[in-house]
Design an enzyme around this catalytic site. Structure first.
Site, PDB file in Angstrom:
ATOM      1  N   TYR A   1      -1.340  -0.439  10.294  1.00  0.00           N
ATOM      2  CA  TYR A   1      -1.444  -0.696   8.865  1.00  0.00           C
ATOM      3  C   TYR A   1      -0.235  -0.156   8.117  1.00  0.00           C
ATOM      4  O   TYR A   1       0.355  -0.845   7.273  1.00  0.00           O
ATOM      5  CB  TYR A   1      -2.727  -0.069   8.323  1.00  0.00           C
ATOM      6  CG  TYR A   1      -2.996  -0.378   6.876  1.00  0.00           C
ATOM      7  CD1 TYR A   1      -3.407  -1.660   6.482  1.00  0.00           C
ATOM      8  CD2 TYR A   1      -2.850   0.587   5.884  1.00  0.00           C
ATOM      9  CE1 TYR A   1      -3.665  -1.953   5.155  1.00  0.00           C
ATOM     10  CE2 TYR A   1      -3.105   0.305   4.558  1.00  0.00           C
ATOM     11  CZ  TYR A   1      -3.508  -0.967   4.194  1.00  0.00           C
ATOM     12  OH  TYR A   1      -3.752  -1.257   2.875  1.00  0.00           O
TER      13      TYR A   1
ATOM     14  N   SER B   1       0.856  -1.189   0.000  1.00  0.00           N
ATOM     15  CA  SER B   1       0.000   0.000   0.000  1.00  0.00           C
ATOM     16  C   SER B   1       0.889   1.235   0.000  1.00  0.00           C
ATOM     17  O   SER B   1       2.001   1.214   0.547  1.00  0.00           O
ATOM     18  CB  SER B   1      -0.899   0.029   1.236  1.00  0.00           C
ATOM     19  OG  SER B   1      -1.566   1.274   1.366  1.00  0.00           O
TER      20      SER B   1
END
Length: 259
Positions: A154, A141
């Site tokens: 995350y 990501s």
């Protein structure tokens, strides 16, 4: 079962995983689809009219290393060595380190996004290297490029995906196996629809899947999709810490599990 190329995809029950499954199916590939709720994928595949002769579903939670590695071994035995293994399963939850309960959220995030990714690849590394072909694809990501307040678990997990895949690439390259790292920007999926902040260059899951398919086919080592988010990420990475901190001051944070 025909001898079309085979893609092994985790996290196939929703979002990016489903979009990738559809894209690979349209290209004529066989599919080995993995998710915790296998029956949901089977129902979805029927509803989509996917060719049952080209789709095999495996039920496994990537947090359970024995279960996901067993699914990989079962795939090898039943279907052969995949041509692409896409470790897509992941979770994204906001955290507050001051709250002791969120330590378990951090643990679950790392177990899913990092250990689960490595466990997904593990059964296939040696067979692919012996065959001297294949693609191991890690879905990272742009959040892994710079830490965002309230999103530490995350961001850290996806930074680890990028570094891990880079290390694995060096290990596999001499054996003819490509390791591809794809860092999505904001993709319109159930994972992002609850976000409380702006999502520039938001892309549909189908558009992402098409670009990701071409990236994997090319064996590209690293790519941000869409490319505009790659530019944004590089600019943020280049900012001195005081400017970066000022820019993100007051930014809405990712929802925590308790919210």
């Amino acid at each position: 079962m025909n001898q079309a190329p085979l893609a092994f995809i985790t996290g196939a029950s929703s979002g990016i995983g489903q979009a990738l499954a559809l894209r690979y199916h349209r290209a004529g590939w066989r599919l080995a689809l993995v998710a915790r709720r296998g029956h949901e994928i089977e129902q979805w595949a029927r509803e989509q009219g996917l060719d049952a002769e080209r789709v095999v579903v495996f039920s496994a939670d990537v947090r359970d290393t024995e279960a996901i590695t067993a699914a990989g071994r079962d795939c090898l035995q039943r279907l052969g060595v995949p041509d692409a293994v896409i470790a897509n399963a992941g979770i994204s939850v906001g955290v507050d380190t001051a709250d002791a309960a969120d330590l378990e959220v951090i643990r679950a995030t790392y177990e899913t996004n990092n250990i689960g990714l490595a466990a997904t690849f593990q059964p296939f590394v040696a067979p692919m290297c012996q065959r001297r072909s294949g693609r191991l694809v890690g879905i990272a990501s742009v959040a892994g490029i710079r830490g965002l307040p309230g999103h530490g678990a995350y961001c850290a997990s996806k930074a680890a995906v990028i570094s891990y895949c880079e290390s694995l690439r060096g290990e596999c390259r001499p054996h003819g196996v490509a390791v591809v790292t794809i860092s999505p920007g904001y993709i319109d999926t159930p994972l992002t629809r609850g976000n409380r902040y702006g999502m520039p260059f938001l892309m549909s899951a189908d558009d992402f899947a098409d670009r990701a398919f071409r990236t994997v086919e090319a064996g590209t080592s690293y790519r941000v999709i869409p490319w505009q988010m790659g530019v944004v990420a590089k600019l943020l990475r280049a900012l001195p810490n005081p400017l970066f901190d000022r820019l993100l001051a007051g930014r809405a944070r990712k929802r925590r599990r308790s919210e």
